[in-house]
Write a protein that holds these residues in place. Sequence first.
Motif, mmCIF file in Angstrom:
data_model
loop_
_atom_site.group_PDB
_atom_site.id
_atom_site.type_symbol
_atom_site.label_atom_id
_atom_site.label_comp_id
_atom_site.label_asym_id
_atom_site.label_seq_id
_atom_site.Cartn_x
_atom_site.Cartn_y
_atom_site.Cartn_z
ATOM 1 N N SER A 152 0.663 -1.070 0.037
ATOM 2 C CA SER A 152 0.038 0.171 -0.116
ATOM 3 C C SER A 152 0.714 1.271 0.145
ATOM 4 C CB SER A 152 -1.260 0.334 1.391
ATOM 5 O OG SER A 152 0.095 -0.395 2.539
ATOM 6 N N ARG A 153 2.176 1.044 0.347
ATOM 7 C CA ARG A 153 2.544 2.076 0.819
ATOM 8 C C ARG A 153 3.163 3.512 -0.854
ATOM 9 N NH1 ARG A 153 6.712 0.228 5.669
ATOM 10 N NH2 ARG A 153 4.806 0.921 7.232
ATOM 11 N N PRO A 154 3.499 2.367 -1.982
ATOM 12 C CA PRO A 154 3.565 3.136 -3.037
ATOM 13 C C PRO A 154 2.672 3.611 -3.951
ATOM 14 C CG PRO A 154 4.491 0.913 -3.592
ATOM 15 C CD PRO A 154 3.848 0.654 -1.649
ATOM 16 N N VAL A 155 0.820 2.888 -3.229
ATOM 17 C CA VAL A 155 -0.320 3.563 -3.253
ATOM 18 C C VAL A 155 -0.081 5.220 -2.679
ATOM 19 C CG1 VAL A 155 -2.415 3.562 -3.472
ATOM 20 C CG2 VAL A 155 -1.262 1.644 -3.829
ATOM 21 N N ILE A 156 -0.064 5.411 -1.537
ATOM 22 C CA ILE A 156 0.129 6.161 -0.805
ATOM 23 C C ILE A 156 0.872 7.228 -1.132
ATOM 24 C CG2 ILE A 156 0.814 7.852 1.162
ATOM 25 C CD1 ILE A 156 -2.201 5.804 1.432
ATOM 26 N N ALA A 157 2.283 7.187 -2.225
ATOM 27 C CA ALA A 157 3.611 7.253 -2.993
ATOM 28 C C ALA A 157 2.371 7.932 -4.023
ATOM 29 C CB ALA A 157 4.531 6.993 -2.968
ATOM 30 N N SER A 158 1.989 7.680 -4.678
ATOM 31 C CA SER A 158 1.178 8.007 -5.806
ATOM 32 C C SER A 158 -0.001 9.016 -5.641
ATOM 33 C CB SER A 158 0.841 6.569 -6.980
ATOM 34 O OG SER A 158 1.714 5.909 -6.625
ATOM 35 N N GLN A 159 -0.136 8.559 -4.370
ATOM 36 C CA GLN A 159 -1.648 9.750 -3.535
ATOM 37 C C GLN A 159 -0.833 11.109 -3.847
ATOM 38 O OE1 GLN A 159 -2.928 9.651 -0.207
ATOM 39 N NE2 GLN A 159 -4.788 8.900 -0.669
ATOM 40 N N ALA A 160 0.534 11.154 -3.070
ATOM 41 C CA ALA A 160 1.709 12.497 -2.395
ATOM 42 C C ALA A 160 2.184 12.633 -4.079
ATOM 43 C CB ALA A 160 2.321 12.183 -1.765
ATOM 44 N N VAL A 161 2.406 12.211 -4.630
ATOM 45 C CA VAL A 161 2.949 12.590 -6.606
ATOM 46 C C VAL A 161 1.728 13.430 -6.969
ATOM 47 C CG1 VAL A 161 3.932 11.648 -8.703
ATOM 48 C CG2 VAL A 161 4.895 10.588 -6.802
ATOM 49 N N GLY A 162 0.360 12.971 -7.387
ATOM 50 C CA GLY A 162 -0.562 13.485 -8.031
ATOM 51 C C GLY A 162 -0.982 14.391 -7.559
#
Length: 380
Positions: A240-250
């Motif tokens: 899930s951490r890469p998904v949160i990272a993607s959220q942050a990037v977006g």
Amino acid sequence: MGLLNDDQKMFVDQMRRMVAEKVEPRAAEIDREGEFPWDLKEIFQDMGLLGLSIPEEYGGSYQGHLYVCLAVEEIAKACVSSSLVVQVQSLGWHPIHIGGSDEQKKKYGPSIASGEKLISYGLTEPGAGSDSAAMHTKAVKEGDKYIINGSKCFISNGPIANLITIFGMTDSSKGVHGISGFIVETNTPGFSVAKKESKMGIKGSPTGELVFENMEIPAENLIGEEGKGFIYAMKTLDTSRPVIASQAVGLAQGALDKAISYAKERVQFGRPISKFQGLSWMMAEMAAKIEAARALTYQAADLVDVGQGREKSYMSACCKLIASDVAMEVTTKALQIVGGYGYMTEFPFERMMRDAKITQIYEGTNEIQKLVISRELLRR
């Protein structure tokens, strides 16, 4: 989008059109009213976004973990609260995917993938945040059932979920090796929502305290084996951490895009403020950091599918640490570029800055990410 193949680029284009038409116009209202976006949830489920983490044999449309990240990134450019509809559905499913039986996956996968049922993830407790061994929730087996007592806090989408994957102690003498995972249907007697939190940001994603009082669930709802819950929980966070990272990037990209548009139009001292070197260099640094965070995040997302355990843990922690810090920095600078207007609620910048902060906290604080990274470095 140079890091993506043609199919992924087509998916991103589809997401961008939908976000511009459906999500962007609703973002301010969702934050202002603090209500879950049921209308957008229906759009996401019609697009198959709630099944992106679930393999086809269990009713989903899994094509690789990167697709989950791409969907969340694009939605978060406009509305982080709405991106959590997709993110939490993936988060809640993964303990079942990682440790669950084939029967459990067949039973729950189709309704989760279709959006018929919302699922959440319950690990955190009032006295057990980063320290899972301090967990107080207990699950006692009696015959063909488990009786669960305890509570969970700060559970994203917990107040509205139909299903929750939770973790509790089946043998507290063993520390983390005594933690087990369970699938809980929230209409089970003994389950209640004690509190819906009032938060700084992500106001359209309800966060709650959940209480279990002599809650009986079938023994078949045990995920995997007793005592393996901590392993399933940590592997879920690696995912899930890469998904949160993607959220942050977006979120960071959305803030930068809006700041650039404003800077091109805002005239001071006889010219657009984008023409001043101090601001143009600030935006250049913001863009470079976003690109770096995105590349790291996509690499970590790919490793979820093909990497080994320690490699996945290391890269997942790295991308979450870097991307969330970038989101906080970029949203703060975007507001600064806009100045006084950025501080006003009629503009999106203060909302984006508020939303950015949570990316440094949930799915493991950034201090925990540094601990994960340093432990792996020192093992080498």
